[in-house]
Scaffold this active site. Structure first.
Site, PDB file in Angstrom:
ATOM      1  N   TYR A  17      30.347  33.023  20.157  1.00  0.00           N
ATOM      2  CA  TYR A  17      30.935  31.681  20.198  1.00  0.00           C
ATOM      3  C   TYR A  17      29.886  30.573  20.094  1.00  0.00           C
ATOM      4  O   TYR A  17      29.887  29.625  20.868  1.00  0.00           O
ATOM      5  CB  TYR A  17      31.764  31.500  21.484  1.00  0.00           C
ATOM      6  CG  TYR A  17      32.683  32.658  21.768  1.00  0.00           C
ATOM      7  CD1 TYR A  17      33.818  32.865  20.980  1.00  0.00           C
ATOM      8  CD2 TYR A  17      32.402  33.570  22.776  1.00  0.00           C
ATOM      9  CE1 TYR A  17      34.655  33.942  21.213  1.00  0.00           C
ATOM     10  CE2 TYR A  17      33.232  34.652  23.016  1.00  0.00           C
ATOM     11  CZ  TYR A  17      34.351  34.831  22.233  1.00  0.00           C
ATOM     12  OH  TYR A  17      35.166  35.898  22.470  1.00  0.00           O
ATOM     13  N   ASP A 245      46.872  45.180  29.343  1.00  0.00           N
ATOM     14  CA  ASP A 245      45.475  45.051  28.919  1.00  0.00           C
ATOM     15  C   ASP A 245      44.581  44.960  30.159  1.00  0.00           C
ATOM     16  O   ASP A 245      44.403  43.888  30.730  1.00  0.00           O
ATOM     17  CB  ASP A 245      45.339  43.803  28.034  1.00  0.00           C
ATOM     18  CG  ASP A 245      43.892  43.535  27.615  1.00  0.00           C
ATOM     19  OD1 ASP A 245      42.997  44.255  28.086  1.00  0.00           O
ATOM     20  OD2 ASP A 245      43.672  42.593  26.825  1.00  0.00           O
TER      21      ASP A 245
HETATM   22  C1  LIG Z   1      36.941  41.316  26.653  1.00  0.00           C
HETATM   23  C2  LIG Z   1      38.385  41.512  26.540  1.00  0.00           C
HETATM   24  C3  LIG Z   1      38.960  42.006  25.355  1.00  0.00           C
HETATM   25  C4  LIG Z   1      38.152  42.278  24.117  1.00  0.00           C
HETATM   26  O1  LIG Z   1      37.199  43.267  24.294  1.00  0.00           O
HETATM   27  P1  LIG Z   1      35.927  43.346  23.322  1.00  0.00           P
HETATM   28  O2  LIG Z   1      35.255  44.610  23.715  1.00  0.00           O
HETATM   29  O3  LIG Z   1      35.120  42.117  23.588  1.00  0.00           O
HETATM   30  O4  LIG Z   1      36.450  43.369  21.931  1.00  0.00           O
HETATM   31  C5  LIG Z   1      40.326  42.203  25.345  1.00  0.00           C
HETATM   32  N1  LIG Z   1      41.100  41.934  26.417  1.00  0.00           N
HETATM   33  C6  LIG Z   1      40.575  41.448  27.557  1.00  0.00           C
HETATM   34  C7  LIG Z   1      41.466  41.194  28.722  1.00  0.00           C
HETATM   35  C8  LIG Z   1      39.210  41.209  27.653  1.00  0.00           C
HETATM   36  O5  LIG Z   1      38.703  40.697  28.778  1.00  0.00           O
END
Ligand SMILES: *Cc1c(COP(=O)(O)O)cnc(C)c1O
Length: 435
Positions: A17, A245
């Site tokens: 970023y 997630d």
């Molecule tokens: C960091 C993150 C991602 C993405 O993961 P990367 O390994 O950076 O691609 C997706 N979801 C959440 C909640 C995250 O904190």
């Protein structure tokens, strides 16, 4: 020499970023051990980030290193197509043991964002196998699921710059972000927006995707477990699969092994990443139910259409295995509880600070939300000058330390945060500034 390296870096190498012609400077780190980062000038600073939620046991951990040495002598990598290996099998066995019982099939992927893409594809292939046309995803504002295109399309429309990719990224559906915090008294009004949207779009919605309890990069907010419980209920009611997630929250960060345990729910698909290898190598995993896996496999295409080159990388699997072993042995729960207690105690005084709008702590996450955006570069230089490492963003200063951090070092982090607010003017005095 270091100066020349840094100049090269600034001119040629992109960082997360950042603008390549921008103001910001990077710090040259030469080694890392335990909770410390060592800079090229020899200075040791306390790391309050654990490399974006991942290095939960600290840096240069002997056991993790040994797992890597042992594996590297056997093989660093071998393709996963048509070939399998013990590190992947052992890891998947462990993952099935520590994750909710309804999850039964695992796809190993290379990063968090890719895990999200895979989860989305699983759901799209699920509906297409059933010959049902559903393509939209429902999520909530302030969410963050990664930087690949579909992950961006389910991340907050403003924070994740949808405008830049207008007409390219898919258009998904956003409920209002929860306003009630983790410890607030629950009121169903907080769930109204989600409830209305899922009802109205039930025939279009292929899946729901959420970060459980903690909205991370989208604003470091902790929402109420009842929100998540209600999401689960309505997903059941409308038969819409739920993607959880846990890429940031997994492996103990919030005080539970997985944050969805705060609401006693489980997703139909679970994504994990970040702390999966305890900050050593990039690896993520997508776990799903036998039902979803079966439907995809019995569909027209039969196969699940994804297969990264480095899928199931043995080194990453071996070190992830060791990570879980360490977690099981080292009383992470007590450690995270202690961090939570200390952070609450240390940050309490800041809650009335004129530059601060909110203080919140959950597990090993401490957040200081400022009233206006932060002058990031200036504040960061101040932190390093005072021997700590934090990476604030927008109006948020936060710490996600390694679970092994000691009381004094934790105190030092919060003291320097307080000092930065008291002695210097690192906060803009206008909320309308872009950041
Ligand atoms: C960091 C993150 C991602 C993405 O993961 P990367 O390994 O950076 O691609 C997706 N979801 C959440 C909640 C995250 O904190």
């Amino acid at each position: 020499m270091n100066k020349i390296d840094l100049l090269f870096d600034k001119k040629h190498i992109w960082h997360p970023y950042e603008s390549i012609t921008g103001e910001s400077n990077c710090f040259l780190v030469t080694s890392a051990k335990g909770i410390f980062l060592k800079l090229s000038n020899g200075k040791k600073i306390i790391d309050g980030m654990s490399s974006w939620w991942s290095a939960i046991h600290g840096y240069n951990n002997k056991k993790l290193n040994n797992a890597l040495y042992t594996q590297i002598k056997k093989m660093s990598h071998v393709m996963f197509g048509g070939i399998t290996h013990k590190p992947a099998i052992l890891l998947c066995r462990q993952l099935l043991k520590i994750t909710p019982k309804n999850l039964d099939c695992i796809f190993l992927a290379d990063s968090g964002s890719v895990a999200i893409e895979i989860a989305i594809k699983m759901i799209l292939q699920y509906w297409s196998s059933l010959k049902i046309n559903k393509k939209k995803f429902l999520t909530i504002k302030n969410s963050y699921h990664g930087d690949t295109f579909f992950a961006t399309s389910v991340s907050d429309p403003i924070n994740s710059c949808h405008k830049i990719y207008n007409n390219i990224i898919p258009k998904n559906i956003f409920a209002e972000s929860p306003t009630l915090s983790f410890n607030d008294i629950w009121n169903d009004i907080d769930f109204k927006s989600f409830k209305d949207l899922i009802y109205k779009n039930q025939n279009k919605i292929a899946g729901v995707i959420l970060e459980p309890i903690v909205q991370g990069a989208g604003g470091m907010k902790f929402y109420h477990p009842n929100y998540l419980k209600n999401v689960r209920k309505l997903c059941n009611l409308y038969k819409i699969p739920l993607i959880i997630d846990e890429i940031a929250t997994g492996f103990g960060r919030t005080g539970k092994l997985f944050a969805s345990e705060h609401a006693n729910i489980s997703g139909d698909i679970l994504c994990i990443g970040k702390a999966l290898t305890a900050g050593t190598l990039t690896l993520s995993a997508v776990l799903t139910t036998r039902h979803i896996a079966d439907v995809i496999s019995n569909g027209k295409s039969k196969c699940f259409m994804h297969g990264p080159t480095y899928m199931g990388n043995p080194l990453a699997c071996a070190v992830a295995n060791e990570n879980i072993k360490i977690l099981k042995k080292n009383k992470w729960k007590n450690k995270v509880k202690k961090i939570e207690r200390e952070l609450k105690k240390n940050l309490k005084n800041l809650s009335n600070h004129p530059k601060v709008s909110n203080i919140r702590v959950l597990g090993a996450i401490g957040v200081v939300e400022c009233i206006y955006p932060i002058k990031i570069k200036e504040m960061q230089n101040f932190f390093v000058k005072n021997n700590i490492w934090l990476k604030p963003f927008r109006n948020l200063i936060y710490t996600t330390p390694a679970y092994i951090i000691d009381k004094d070092s934790l105190k030092k982090i919060t003291q320097v945060i307080a000092l930065s607010l008291d002695t210097e003017n690192f906060i803009y005095n206008n909320k309308n500034l872009t950041f």
